[in-house]
Each structure stands twice: as C-alpha cells, then as structure tokens.
Write a protein that holds these residues in place. Structure first.
Motif, short mmCIF file in Angstrom:
data_model
loop_
_atom_site.label_atom_id
_atom_site.label_comp_id
_atom_site.label_asym_id
_atom_site.label_seq_id
_atom_site.Cartn_x
_atom_site.Cartn_y
_atom_site.Cartn_z
N GLN A 103 1.46 32.78 92.06
CA GLN A 103 0.65 31.79 91.34
C GLN A 103 -0.67 32.42 90.86
O GLN A 103 -1.11 32.18 89.74
N ALA A 104 -1.28 33.23 91.70
CA ALA A 104 -2.54 33.89 91.31
C ALA A 104 -2.29 34.82 90.12
O ALA A 104 -3.04 34.78 89.13
N LEU A 105 -1.22 35.59 90.18
CA LEU A 105 -0.88 36.51 89.07
C LEU A 105 -0.57 35.72 87.81
O LEU A 105 -1.09 36.00 86.72
N GLY A 106 0.27 34.67 87.95
CA GLY A 106 0.70 33.90 86.78
C GLY A 106 -0.46 33.17 86.13
O GLY A 106 -0.60 33.16 84.90
N LEU A 148 -8.79 39.62 82.53
CA LEU A 148 -8.92 40.04 83.94
C LEU A 148 -7.66 40.78 84.39
O LEU A 148 -7.73 41.81 85.05
N LEU A 149 -6.49 40.24 83.99
CA LEU A 149 -5.23 40.86 84.42
C LEU A 149 -5.13 42.30 83.90
O LEU A 149 -4.67 43.20 84.60
N ALA A 150 -5.63 42.48 82.67
CA ALA A 150 -5.55 43.82 82.06
C ALA A 150 -6.33 44.85 82.87
O ALA A 150 -6.05 46.05 82.81
N GLN A 151 -7.28 44.37 83.68
CA GLN A 151 -8.09 45.31 84.49
C GLN A 151 -7.41 45.65 85.82
O GLN A 151 -7.90 46.47 86.59
N GLN A 152 -6.28 44.96 86.11
CA GLN A 152 -5.64 45.14 87.42
C GLN A 152 -4.54 46.20 87.37
O GLN A 152 -3.81 46.27 86.38
N GLU A 153 -4.47 47.01 88.42
CA GLU A 153 -3.31 47.91 88.57
C GLU A 153 -2.28 47.13 89.39
O GLU A 153 -2.47 46.95 90.59
N LEU A 154 -1.22 46.63 88.74
CA LEU A 154 -0.25 45.80 89.46
C LEU A 154 0.80 46.68 90.14
O LEU A 154 1.30 47.64 89.56
N ALA A 202 5.78 45.16 93.20
CA ALA A 202 6.04 43.81 93.72
C ALA A 202 5.30 42.77 92.88
O ALA A 202 5.86 41.72 92.53
N ASP A 203 4.05 43.10 92.52
CA ASP A 203 3.28 42.16 91.69
C ASP A 203 3.95 41.96 90.34
O ASP A 203 4.02 40.84 89.82
N CYS A 204 4.44 43.05 89.75
CA CYS A 204 5.10 42.94 88.43
C CYS A 204 6.31 42.03 88.54
O CYS A 204 6.55 41.17 87.68
N ARG A 205 7.07 42.18 89.62
CA ARG A 205 8.27 41.34 89.81
C ARG A 205 7.86 39.87 89.96
O ARG A 205 8.44 38.97 89.34
N LEU A 206 6.79 39.64 90.73
CA LEU A 206 6.33 38.25 90.94
C LEU A 206 5.88 37.64 89.61
O LEU A 206 6.20 36.50 89.28
N LEU A 207 5.16 38.43 88.82
CA LEU A 207 4.68 37.91 87.53
C LEU A 207 5.86 37.62 86.60
O LEU A 207 5.89 36.57 85.92
N TYR A 249 7.34 34.43 87.60
CA TYR A 249 6.49 33.30 87.15
C TYR A 249 6.76 33.02 85.68
O TYR A 249 6.94 31.86 85.26
N GLN A 250 6.80 34.08 84.89
CA GLN A 250 7.00 33.91 83.44
C GLN A 250 8.37 33.32 83.13
O GLN A 250 8.52 32.46 82.27
N ARG A 251 9.39 33.73 83.93
CA ARG A 251 10.75 33.19 83.73
C ARG A 251 10.76 31.70 84.07
O ARG A 251 11.25 30.86 83.30
N GLU A 252 10.10 31.38 85.21
CA GLU A 252 10.10 29.96 85.64
C GLU A 252 9.38 29.10 84.60
O GLU A 252 9.75 27.97 84.32
N LEU A 253 8.36 29.69 83.98
CA LEU A 253 7.60 28.95 82.96
C LEU A 253 8.48 28.70 81.74
O LEU A 253 8.42 27.65 81.11
N ALA A 254 9.31 29.69 81.42
CA ALA A 254 10.16 29.58 80.21
C ALA A 254 11.31 28.59 80.43
O ALA A 254 11.80 27.97 79.49
N ASP A 255 11.68 28.40 81.73
CA ASP A 255 12.85 27.52 82.00
C ASP A 255 12.56 26.06 81.63
O ASP A 255 11.45 25.59 81.84
#
Ligand SMILES: Nc1nonc1C(=O)N1CCN(Cc2ccccn2)CC1
Length: 246
Positions: A211-214, A223-229, A232-237, A240-246
């Motif tokens: 949720q924090a990543l999404g 802010l996200l662009a400044q993070q080194e993901l 695991a974080d990439c998979r979580l994001l 999140y994006q898939r669930e949003l598209a559903d």
C-alpha cells in the motif's frame, strides 16, 4: 536539543511545547525552547523594529539592529555554537531528510520574520541557513518555526516510543504511509481489509508495504523515483498496479 526563537510573538512559538509529544519531550528535558523578542532590543519610545523599504513599495521591512541583538543574546545564552535558521518562502524546501539533519544539531536559533521580510544584510551577517515549509505565503515565520520544531522533536532519541519510532522510520524511508483502520470493522458498508483481521503478521507487513509503494506511485511519483526498490518491492508494486487495473 535547544531551540531559540527570535520572534515578535515568542510566546506563540513557545506554545508548541505546551502540548502533546513536544510538551512531554520538554517536560522530560529532551528539548528546550526559548523566545527572544526583538522589541526588547529597541531603544526608542515606539520600540521600532521595522521601517519603510528603500526603493519604495508596499509594506515594511524588519530592521537589522533589533534582530541582530536578539540573535546575539540567544547565542550567548548557551555556550554551544548555534546555527541560525531563517524561515522564509525563499528558503530550501523542508523535507524529512532536512529535518533529520537539523535534528542532529545540539541547538538552533530560528528567525521568524514578519512584514515583507527582513533587511538582506541581517541575512548576510547572521543567517546560516534559509528554509521554507512550502510554496505559499504565511503572515510570518512563527508557524513555520513551530512546524520545524515539531518535526525535529519527533526524531530526538527518547521522544517517540519504540513502536511509534519504528513507524516513523518506515515513513521517513521516503514513501507515503499505508492506510490505517480501527474499530468498528464496518463503517457505512466499508469493511476493514480482511488481511488486517487475519492475524498473519507476515501478510500484514507485506500488505502495508504494498500500500505504501502503491500510494506513493499514484500520488507522489517524484518521491518513488528517488527510491531504490528491491526485487520484492517491485513485485509488490506490480501486484498493486494489477489489482488497480482489475
Ligand atoms: N512559506 C514559508 N516557509 O517559511 N516561512 C514561510 C512564509 O511564508 N513566511 C511569510 C513571510 N515571512 C516574512 C518574509 C517575507 C518575505 C521574504 C522573507 N520573509 C517569512 C515567513
């Protein structure tokens, strides 16, 4: 940490340490707050602290001398060296990284300006850093000083309990916070996400991170662009994006 505030309304800024977390921190000696009023360093009948701007134009400008004397009085009130910080829209935008650095200082002198500003020569002679709390115009620097004090106080050792401090850490890792819920379980037909009722702390931690990543991706891609993901974080994001598209 010691905060000295130079302001025409010193009692107002000091009130930030009368309540809540900052109030308890002061009561426990984790921070101290001292106000200095430039009017106390004037010598004329009207206790003049401002004057008309050279070059004309609207409004008034704060004079050098009363401010300078108030700053010097604050400096001499404690033997430790002080950094003088001016709050203004012209300053560097204050962010958590900036707060984390300021919170490591033993003391700061905060200059809260009113009117149209302060004489530039005071800034040249006395100010070490200029910070802004946002791109909007306040009536003075006092609220900005109180924001800076509160944000720094939360980072001082012992001010927040371990649990809250850990929560603070996750947020200050540069991501937005996850959603929070408490009783009752259903409000106007809106139920708490079942994962939070599962008692499975591994799943709960993963859901909160997702949720924090999404939310950061949706609301603050800068802010996200400044993070080194991590992987695991990439998979979580992506989840999140898939669930949003559903
Ligand atoms: N945004 C902010 N983040 O920190 N401070 C502010 C802020 O709006 N203000 C209002 C104007 N004050 C006086 C002033 C006017 C012009 C130039 C310099 N100083 C300072 C504090």
């Amino acid at each position: 940490m010691r905060f000295d505030v130079v302001s025409l309304f010193p009692g107002w800024v000091a009130s930030v340490a009368d309540w809540g977390i900052t109030g308890r921190a002061r009561d426990r000696g984790l921070l101290s707050l001292h106000g200095w009023d430039p009017r106390d360093y004037t010598h004329d009948r009207h206790r003049t602290v401002d004057d008309r701007p050279y070059g004309g134009g609207p409004g008034m400008v704060m004079k050098v001398d009363p401010l300078r004397q108030a700053i010097q009085a604050a400096r001499h009130a404690d033997p430790r060296p002080a950094r003088v910080i001016y709050l203004s829209p012209q300053g560097r935008p204050l962010d958590q990284a900036g707060v984390q650095r300021l919170a490591t200082l033993p003391r700061v002198i905060l200059l809260a300006g009113r009117y149209e500003g302060i004489d530039e020569r005071l800034i040249q002679l006395e100010v070490d850093e200029e910070w802004s709390i946002g791109d909007y115009v306040l009536s003075g620097g006092e609220l900005a000083a109180m924001v800076l004090i509160d944000a720094c106080a939360r980072l001082l050792p012992g001010v927040l309990g371990d649990a809250l401090s850990a929560a603070q850490d996750s947020f200050s890792q540069g991501l937005l916070d996850c959603p929070h819920y408490t009783r009752p379980e259903v409000v106007d037909g809106l139920a708490v996400p079942e994962v939070l009722l599962s008692g499975d702390h591994g799943r709960i931690t993963g859901w909160r991170r997702k949720q924090a990543l999404g939310r950061t991706w949706e609301r603050r891609p800068d802010l996200l662009a400044q993070q080194e993901l991590s992987e695991a974080d990439c998979r979580l994001l992506e989840e999140y994006q898939r669930e949003l598209a559903d």
